[in-house]
Enzyme design. Structure first.
Site, PDB file in Angstrom:
ATOM      1  CE  LYS A 197      26.755  38.218  50.382  1.00 35.31           C
ATOM      2  NZ  LYS A 197      26.711  36.773  50.070  1.00 35.31           N
ATOM      3  CG  ASP A 204      26.423  34.752  46.571  1.00 35.78           C
ATOM      4  OD1 ASP A 204      27.652  34.660  46.438  1.00 35.78           O
ATOM      5  OD2 ASP A 204      25.898  35.464  47.443  1.00 35.78           O
TER       6      ASP A 204
END
Length: 303
Positions: A83, A120
């Site tokens: 990420k 997210d």
């Protein structure tokens, strides 16, 4: 859907040579529930496409990633440990991902440009809104943890209108780093690092508690926190989803508090990527939840 109670998609997907491709990159990637999740939507909407798990070592990411759009991929999700590693490999990083400091979704343009974003924060906010619609979004919040997930949660809480967010982490330096990085992107919210040992006492006056640590995860120690001082309107959220009913959520329900499990964040964060890759905006509903949660510990826990 025809209303029948079932966890499997109603229609199989037949893939042609024109299939749209997406996937999830991780190392390892066997734990990911994203193929099951996106596969359900592909079948539900009878889309000619596939969503594949891609096990790519961190050292191979820079070489492998540019080949994917040339192979017909429309985009991918990223899970650990990629990420943050992927940020310098993007041709464009959208503001939300830049603010959080991590990318979990890539969209490949027609010119093979790599666009990085982060869903997210949106996914957490959508799950919290669905699970606790009466929550006082402006009330102070207490966030436990200071990792990548905590950054997305803090960003989402600030975007929803929280006036003050307390961050408690076992390592104080990480909480300070989170505040340093996120404060410029959350100008209307006061971010404050607090002592991990004082987490139970700090619940008085808070409207939301979010656990972003691994405490409570299957195989890990439980999160120890005393909810006795919590206001009766406190909403307790745990982003852990295996088990669905973590000890802190069980304690919250026993105390009569609204509890929101972590599966909703996983489901909702997938919506924007699926829409951008496959051209259909999918719905998070009970059938999807049953399908993705089928083999989770405590899968019959309340939503």
């Amino acid at each position: 859907m025809d209303g029948r109670t079932m966890t499997e998609p109603l229609h199989p997907v037949w893939i042609s040579g024109a299939a749209r491709l997406a996937g999830v990159i991780g190392y390892p990637v066997t734990h990911s529930r994203s193929p099951r999740l996106h596969g359900f939507w592909l079948a539900r909407h009878r889309i000619d496409g596939a969503y594949l798990p891609l096990a790519i070592r961190p050292g191979d990411l820079a070489e492998t990633l540019p080949a994917l759009p040339r192979m017909g991929f429309r985009g991918v999700n990223l899970t650990l440990p990629h990420k943050e590693l992927v940020l310098p490999l993007c041709d464009e990083v959208e503001p939300v991902a830049r603010a959080i400091g991590a990318v979990n979704t890539l969209v490949f343009g027609e010119d093979h440009r790599i666009i990085g974003t982060n869903t997210d924060a949106w996914g957490f906010g959508a799950a919290l809104a669905a699970g606790a619609p009466a929550r006082d979004a402006a009330a102070p919040a207490l966030v436990l943890g200071a990792g990548g997930a905590a950054r997305a949660v803090v960003y989402a809480l600030a975007e929803a209108g929280a006036g003050r967010i307390l961050i408690a982490n076992r390592t104080a330096e990480r909480a300070a780093a989170l505040i340093r990085d996120l404060a410029p992107h959350c100008p209307a919210t006061v971010l404050e690092a607090v002592d991990w040992a004082a987490r139970s006492d700090l619940l008085a006056g808070c409207g939301t508690l979010v656990n972003t640590t691994s405490l409570g995860l299957h195989g890990q120690p439980p999160l120890e926190i005393d909810l006795a001082r919590a206001d009766d309107r406190l909403v307790v959220s745990d982003i852990v989803y295996d088990p669905l009913e973590t000890p802190v959520l069980k304690a919250a329900r026993a105390r009569g508090l609204v509890a929101v499990d972590g599966l909703g964040m996983l489901l909702h964060q997938a919506v924007p990527g699926f829409e951008r890759w496959f051209g259909v905006r999918p719905v998070v509903d009970a059938a999807l939840r049953r399908h993705v949660a089928a083999d989770l510990i405590g899968a019959e826990a309340p939503c």
